[in-house]
Design a protein around this motif. Structure first.
Motif, short mmCIF file in Angstrom:
data_model
loop_
_atom_site.label_atom_id
_atom_site.label_comp_id
_atom_site.label_asym_id
_atom_site.label_seq_id
_atom_site.Cartn_x
_atom_site.Cartn_y
_atom_site.Cartn_z
N ILE A 67 0.85 -1.20 0.00
CA ILE A 67 0.00 0.00 0.00
C ILE A 67 0.88 1.24 0.00
CG2 ILE A 67 -1.57 1.38 1.44
CD1 ILE A 67 -2.95 -1.24 2.22
N GLN A 68 1.91 1.23 0.85
CA GLN A 68 2.80 2.38 0.94
C GLN A 68 3.61 2.57 -0.34
OE1 GLN A 68 2.93 4.50 3.54
NE2 GLN A 68 4.59 5.77 2.70
N THR A 69 4.24 1.50 -0.82
CA THR A 69 5.13 1.66 -1.98
C THR A 69 4.35 1.92 -3.26
OG1 THR A 69 5.19 -0.76 -2.26
CG2 THR A 69 6.94 0.25 -0.97
N ALA A 70 3.24 1.19 -3.47
CA ALA A 70 2.46 1.40 -4.69
C ALA A 70 1.81 2.78 -4.69
CB ALA A 70 1.39 0.31 -4.82
N GLY A 71 1.30 3.19 -3.53
CA GLY A 71 0.69 4.51 -3.43
C GLY A 71 1.71 5.62 -3.66
N LEU A 72 2.89 5.46 -3.09
CA LEU A 72 3.93 6.46 -3.23
C LEU A 72 4.42 6.56 -4.67
CD1 LEU A 72 5.48 8.49 -1.48
CD2 LEU A 72 7.21 6.73 -1.10
N ASP A 73 4.60 5.42 -5.32
CA ASP A 73 5.02 5.43 -6.73
C ASP A 73 4.00 6.16 -7.59
OD1 ASP A 73 7.33 4.07 -6.12
OD2 ASP A 73 6.59 2.11 -6.78
N TRP A 74 2.73 5.89 -7.33
CA TRP A 74 1.66 6.55 -8.10
C TRP A 74 1.71 8.06 -7.87
CZ3 TRP A 74 -2.55 9.50 -6.48
CH2 TRP A 74 -3.50 9.79 -7.46
N LEU A 75 1.88 8.48 -6.62
CA LEU A 75 1.88 9.91 -6.31
C LEU A 75 3.09 10.61 -6.94
CD1 LEU A 75 0.33 12.09 -4.78
CD2 LEU A 75 1.75 11.59 -2.77
N LYS A 76 4.23 9.94 -6.95
CA LYS A 76 5.41 10.52 -7.60
C LYS A 76 5.16 10.72 -9.09
CE LYS A 76 8.96 8.57 -4.51
NZ LYS A 76 10.04 7.54 -4.41
N ARG A 77 4.51 9.75 -9.72
CA ARG A 77 4.20 9.90 -11.15
C ARG A 77 3.24 11.05 -11.40
NH1 ARG A 77 3.88 4.24 -10.75
NH2 ARG A 77 1.60 4.26 -10.90
N GLN A 78 2.28 11.22 -10.50
CA GLN A 78 1.38 12.37 -10.61
C GLN A 78 2.17 13.66 -10.56
OE1 GLN A 78 -2.21 12.11 -10.99
NE2 GLN A 78 -1.43 10.07 -11.47
N GLY A 79 3.13 13.73 -9.65
CA GLY A 79 3.92 14.94 -9.51
C GLY A 79 4.74 15.26 -10.74
N GLU A 80 5.27 14.25 -11.40
CA GLU A 80 6.06 14.47 -12.61
C GLU A 80 5.24 15.15 -13.69
OE1 GLU A 80 7.41 10.58 -13.60
OE2 GLU A 80 8.82 10.46 -11.90
N ARG A 81 3.96 14.82 -13.75
CA ARG A 81 3.08 15.42 -14.76
C ARG A 81 2.44 16.72 -14.29
NH1 ARG A 81 1.35 9.86 -15.23
NH2 ARG A 81 -0.46 10.34 -13.94
N ALA A 82 2.36 16.89 -12.97
CA ALA A 82 1.53 17.97 -12.44
C ALA A 82 2.32 19.05 -11.71
CB ALA A 82 0.48 17.39 -11.48
N GLY A 83 3.62 19.11 -11.91
CA GLY A 83 4.37 20.25 -11.40
C GLY A 83 4.66 20.25 -9.92
N PHE A 84 4.86 19.05 -9.33
CA PHE A 84 5.30 19.02 -7.94
C PHE A 84 6.18 17.80 -7.71
CE2 PHE A 84 1.45 16.37 -7.60
CZ PHE A 84 1.86 15.35 -6.75
N ARG A 85 6.93 17.84 -6.61
CA ARG A 85 7.74 16.70 -6.20
C ARG A 85 7.56 16.51 -4.71
NH1 ARG A 85 12.46 18.49 -3.59
NH2 ARG A 85 13.36 16.42 -3.82
N LEU A 86 7.99 15.35 -4.22
CA LEU A 86 7.91 15.04 -2.79
C LEU A 86 9.31 15.17 -2.20
CD1 LEU A 86 5.66 11.86 -3.08
CD2 LEU A 86 4.92 14.21 -2.60
N PRO A 87 9.58 16.23 -1.43
CA PRO A 87 10.93 16.43 -0.90
C PRO A 87 11.35 15.36 0.09
CG PRO A 87 9.40 18.02 0.05
CD PRO A 87 8.66 17.32 -1.04
N ASP A 88 10.39 14.77 0.78
CA ASP A 88 10.69 13.70 1.74
C ASP A 88 9.64 12.60 1.58
OD1 ASP A 88 11.53 12.11 3.81
OD2 ASP A 88 10.92 13.48 5.42
N PRO A 89 9.79 11.75 0.58
CA PRO A 89 8.75 10.75 0.28
C PRO A 89 8.42 9.86 1.46
CG PRO A 89 10.35 10.86 -1.50
CD PRO A 89 10.91 11.68 -0.39
N GLU A 90 9.41 9.51 2.28
CA GLU A 90 9.17 8.59 3.38
C GLU A 90 8.26 9.17 4.45
OE1 GLU A 90 10.11 5.47 3.04
OE2 GLU A 90 10.89 6.16 1.10
#
Length: 243
Positions: free
Chosen positions: A152-175
Motif C-alpha cells: 500500500i505504501q510503496t504502490a501509493g507512493l510510486d503513483w503519487l510521484k508519477r502524478q507529480g512528474e506530470r503535475a508540477g510538484f515533487r515530494l521532498p521527503d517521500p518517506e
C-alpha cells in the motif's frame, strides 16, 4: 484560467437528523448520494461536471452529524436552492511559486493500466487499482496479507510521484508521506455494470504530507482537473495549505 471557487457546505442547524439519510453508512450508497447532493448545487442544464468535491467529517462533530460537510472546488459558485446547507464560498486563487513547500491532503482512486492477453490470444488493456496490481505478483494467502501494508505504501507512493512528474510538484521527503485508508467499494451492488463476471469496483487511498511546487501553472491546472479517477464521486480533490 477562469475563476475558481472553493466552498464548504454544512448541513444547516435543525437538519442534523437528515445526516444518516443524506450520508448513509454504506460507502457506495454514500458516494452516490453525495454526488447527487453536490450536483444539486449547480444549474441542471450543465452538460459537464464543473466541480471536484470531498466529503469530510468535521473534527468537532460526532455521530450522524460527523458526515455533514462537503468541500467543493468549482468553476461556478455553488447555490443550495433546497436550503439544506450553509455554504461558505471564496475565490480560489492561491499564489504559488517554484520551490514553495505546501502541506497537502488527497483522497484519490489511484489506478494503473496493464496490457494482458485474453483467452483468444488478443492483447487488451485493463485498468487496476495500484495496490491490487502490486498484490497480483504475491501468492495468495498469508504471504499476501503480510505484504499488503508495505505494498500500500510503496504502490501509493510510486503513483503519487508519477502524478507529480506530470503535475508540477515533487515530494521532498517521500518517506514522510502518510498513505492509508485503503478501501474497495462495490459501486454497482445490483450488478448492472458487470463485464464478463467482473464487478464494478473501485478503491481509494488517503495521502497526507508535504510537497514542493516545481511548476506552479501545471500544478494549479491539475488541482483544478483533479488527481486519479472517480473524480465525480468524491475523489481527486487535493487540499493544500502553507507548511
Amino acid at each position: 484560467m477562469s475563476e475558481l471557487f472553493f466552498s464548504r457546505a454544512r448541513l444547516r442547524p435543525g437538519h442534523e437528523r437528515l445526516g444518516p439519510i443524506l450520508f448513509p453508512d454504506n460507502p457506495a450508497a454514500r458516494m452516490g448520494t453525495t454526488h447527487r447532493l453536490v450536483w444539486s448545487m449547480f444549474p441542471r442544464e450543465l452538460s459537464e461536471r464543473p466541480f471536484l468535491y470531498r466529503e469530510n467529517a468535521p473534527s468537532h462533530a460526532a455521530g450522524p452529524t460527523a458526515r455533514c460537510e462537503l468541500m467543493v472546488l468549482s468553476r461556478l459558485a455553488p447555490d443550495d436552492a433546497e436550503g439544506l446547507f450553509d455554504i461558505e464560498t471564496k475565490v480560489f486563487a492561491p499564489v504559488l511559486r517554484a520551490g514553495q513547500h505546501l502541506r497537502f491532503s488527497l483522497r484519490a482512486n489511484p489506478t494503473t493500466q496493464k496490457s494482458e492477453t485474453d483467452a483468444d490470444g488478443r492483447r487488451k488493456s485493463r485498468r487496476y487499482d495500484v495496490v491490487m496490481a502490486a498484490l497480483k505478483s504475491v501468492e495468495k494467502g498469508a504471504a499476501r496479507a503480510e505484504a499488503r501494508p508495505g505494498l500500500i505504501q510503496t504502490a501509493g507512493l510510486d503513483w503519487l510521484k508519477r502524478q507529480g512528474e506530470r503535475a508540477g510538484f515533487r515530494l521532498p521527503d517521500p518517506e514522510s508521506v502518510r498513505i492509508d485508508g485503503y478501501e474497495q467499494f462495490d459501486v454497482d451492488p445490483e450488478n448492472r455494470r458487470a463485464t464478463r463476471g467482473r464487478r464494478a469496483v473501485h478503491s481509494r487511498l488517503e495521502f497526507e504530507g508535504t510537497l514542493e511546487v516545481t511548476e506552479p501553472q501545471a500544478f494549479l491546472r491539475q488541482m483544478t482537473e483533479g488527481f486519479g479517477r472517480a473524480r465525480a464521486f468524491g475523489h481527486g480533490l487535493m487540499l493544500i495549505r502553507r507548511g
